[in-house]
Enzyme design. Structure first.
Site, short mmCIF file in Angstrom:
data_model
loop_
_atom_site.label_atom_id
_atom_site.label_comp_id
_atom_site.label_asym_id
_atom_site.label_seq_id
_atom_site.Cartn_x
_atom_site.Cartn_y
_atom_site.Cartn_z
N ASP A 374 40.64 37.68 46.43
CA ASP A 374 41.94 37.43 45.79
C ASP A 374 41.72 37.32 44.29
O ASP A 374 40.75 37.88 43.76
CB ASP A 374 42.58 36.17 46.38
CG ASP A 374 44.09 36.30 46.52
OD1 ASP A 374 44.70 37.05 45.72
OD2 ASP A 374 44.65 35.67 47.41
N ARG A 429 46.61 42.61 36.61
CA ARG A 429 46.96 41.18 36.56
C ARG A 429 46.10 40.44 35.53
O ARG A 429 45.30 39.58 35.86
CB ARG A 429 46.81 40.53 37.93
CG ARG A 429 47.65 41.20 39.00
CD ARG A 429 47.58 40.47 40.32
NE ARG A 429 48.41 41.14 41.34
CZ ARG A 429 48.61 40.67 42.57
NH1 ARG A 429 48.04 39.54 42.94
NH2 ARG A 429 49.36 41.34 43.42
#
Length: 541
Positions: A374, A429
């Site tokens: 993640d 991101r």
């Protein structure tokens, strides 16, 4: 003839009164409103720290209301006729001062069925307050009311909604356990919103046998500046001031587990854990009995600091859910299916001089490969007041996440300062930012796909960052519900060999206040300064 003369006079007088009325601008009127538009011309002068009665509720002297709200938009009780709705079991009566809403619900109703609701500024099944003039700062929406909680032990709430979703960043509540008397007059229920929204309305939660008389509503721009940034760094002290018994040096998982257990037992006394060795997932699982891929740091006033370049978390990350936490000089890597550092419902957290990484990325990876790990760092839920400084992050498909979904109730005013980070060889991101204000400056982005993704509810000051070999530098991507999604103010960023999304224009202006001071390096010097100073082993102990 006499009747004709009288009729003529009446017509002339009516015409004169009509002209006189047209010459005035009213902030409220007695016709049914279709839309209430709040713009920066409407302001208020709230007293300092007035919210002392209960949560977001106060009682200013009645004779000061005209001064406090002189420039606010005023929605009178008469204006509310035709633009409210309420549940059954609410009796509505008109008084000399306003509209009274009283619940007939009895105590013997099951506890989860005792509340009833009133919707104000509501027409045709939708809110009619337009707050789209807001770019930064907040708008205040204050309900002036009398209450009577004499027959109930529960309280009254005021919230702002859009559809069925709460959009307030602060709600107002008078609890049912307030001291006597429980019948109080001229209360201000103070709610605020920091997002640009249309179709907003006010919802009052009325408890069993509770009563409220709404006298009017004030709407106004509360502030244009953004607070909380000027003293953020000073407030994050971690374990500074720790005593000898609250200072630990650990070399393995067993010692770290014992030290953290002792910190939790110390009742938030300032503590420091120095990590001088490797802590692996397998070893920590054996010690703790937990199969989680992260270690819960749910305490206050703690620093976790690596010694030299030896502080390492291999395959296991940190979940920070406490307050006033410093994570410094640690290497964290290869946390399968989880975040390297997850900051969740935490306040005042600093991640400084850390190195985080996973496996090298490849072109056209499968979804399974992208989801193997993640984020390296994530900020979730009600997290706010976070500093990410002087970190090295690399080899990650999903790198920094601020806000985990686009729902309006998941967008608090997160506050993040992100500076002098070396972010290279990543997918996306950097960060993906949802909800609230952020300051992103003097970071070095090298060999990345997409960098700063301004998503729903974000307002970012992006300045003096160096983007090199990045396909997409600054934009909003993968957010189909909003166009544009977030907003940014850009200042003197440099783009070298970037393919697209290199804005030289701003979509908002952000004022962090004159007391917010920071050292801004020249953008051309950023690569050298950041590469030399970011990551582990580069702090003075």
């Amino acid at each position: 003839m006499k009747k004709g003369w009288v009729l003529t006079v009446v017509v002339l007088l009516s015409f004169v009164l009509f002209l006189a009325g047209c010459g005035k601008t009213k902030k409220s009127n007695n016709i049914v409103l279709d839309k209430i538009v709040i713009t920066p011309q409407y302001t208020a002068s709230l007293p300092g720290d007035p919210l002392t009665l209960t949560t977001q509720v106060y009682r200013p002297p009645v004779d000061t209301l005209s001064q406090i709200y002189a420039q606010a938009y005023f929605l009178s009780a008469a204006d509310l006729e035709g633009i409210y709705a309420c549940d059954p079991d609410i009796v509505v009566t008109r008084t000399a001062e306003g509209i009274n809403f009283t619940s007939l619900v009895k105590y013997d109703v099951p506890s989860n069925q005792r509340n009833r609701f009133v919707k104000l500024a509501y027409k045709n099944n939708a809110g009619i307050i337009d707050l789209t003039a807001l770019q930064v700062g907040k708008i205040g929406i204050d309900v002036l009311a009398d209450i009577d909680l004499s027959n109930t032990t529960n309280g009254i709430w005021a919230k702002l909604l859009r559809g069925t979703t709460v959009v307030s960043d602060s709600n107002a509540q008078v609890r049912g356990d307030i001291p006597e008397p429980k019948a109080l007059s001229d209360l201000i229920f103070h709610t605020t919103i920091n997002e640009s929204k249309d179709q907003v309305y006010i919802e009052l939660t009325i408890p069993w046998q509770g009563s409220i008389t709404v006298k009017g509503i004030y709407l106004y721009f509360q502030e244009f500046g953004v607070t909380g940034f000027s003293d953020m760094d000073k407030k994050i002290t971690g374990g500074t001031g720790d005593s000898t018994e609250n200072t630990y040096t650990v070399t393995n998982a067993q010692e770290f587990y014992q030290a953290l257990t002792s910190v939790k037992a110390a009742n938030n006394a300032p503590s420091i854990i120095h990590v001088n060795g490797k802590i692996s997932y397998d070893e920590y699982q054996t010690v703790s009995g937990s199969t989680r891929r992260d270690i819960d740091i749910n305490v206050k006033n703690l620093s976790i600091i690596g010694v030299g370049t030896n502080g390492e978390f291999d395959g296991i990350g940190l979940k920070v859910s406490g307050q006033n936490i410093i994570i410094q000089n640690l290497t964290i890597h290869h946390v399968l299916g989880a975040d390297g550092i997850q900051i969740n419902n935490a306040k005042y957290v600093k991640v400084d001089h850390c190195t985080l990484y996973n496996d090298p990325i490849i072109e056209n990876p499968s979804e399974e490969l992208k989801d193997k790990y993640d984020e390296l760092i994530s900020l979730k839920n009600q997290t706010e007041y976070v500093i990410l400084s002087w970190n090295e992050l690399y080899d990650s498909y999903k790198t920094i996440l601020v806000g985990s979904n686009d729902d309006e109730d998941a967008l608090p005013d997160r506050k993040l300062i992100m500076h002098h980070n070396y972010i290279h060889d990543c997918g996306s991101r950097l960060p993906l930012y949802r909800g609230g204000h952020g300051h992103i400056y003097n970071n070095y982005y090298l060999n990345n796909d997409s960098a700063i993704n301004c998503r729903t509810g974000s307002k970012l000051l992006i300045e003096h960052n160096y983007f090199e070999n990045c396909k997409h530098a600054i934009g909003y991507w993968f957010d189909t519900g909003n166009n544009p999604s977030g907003k940014w103010q850009v200042k003197n960023n440099k783009f070298v060999n970037c393919q697209s999304d290199t804005p030289e224009y701003s979509t908002c202006e952000i004022n962090f206040g004159s007391d917010y001071n920071y050292d801004l390096d020249d953008v051309d010097d950023v690569p050298g300064i950041v590469v030399a100073g970011a990551g582990v082993g580069k702090i003075q102990e």
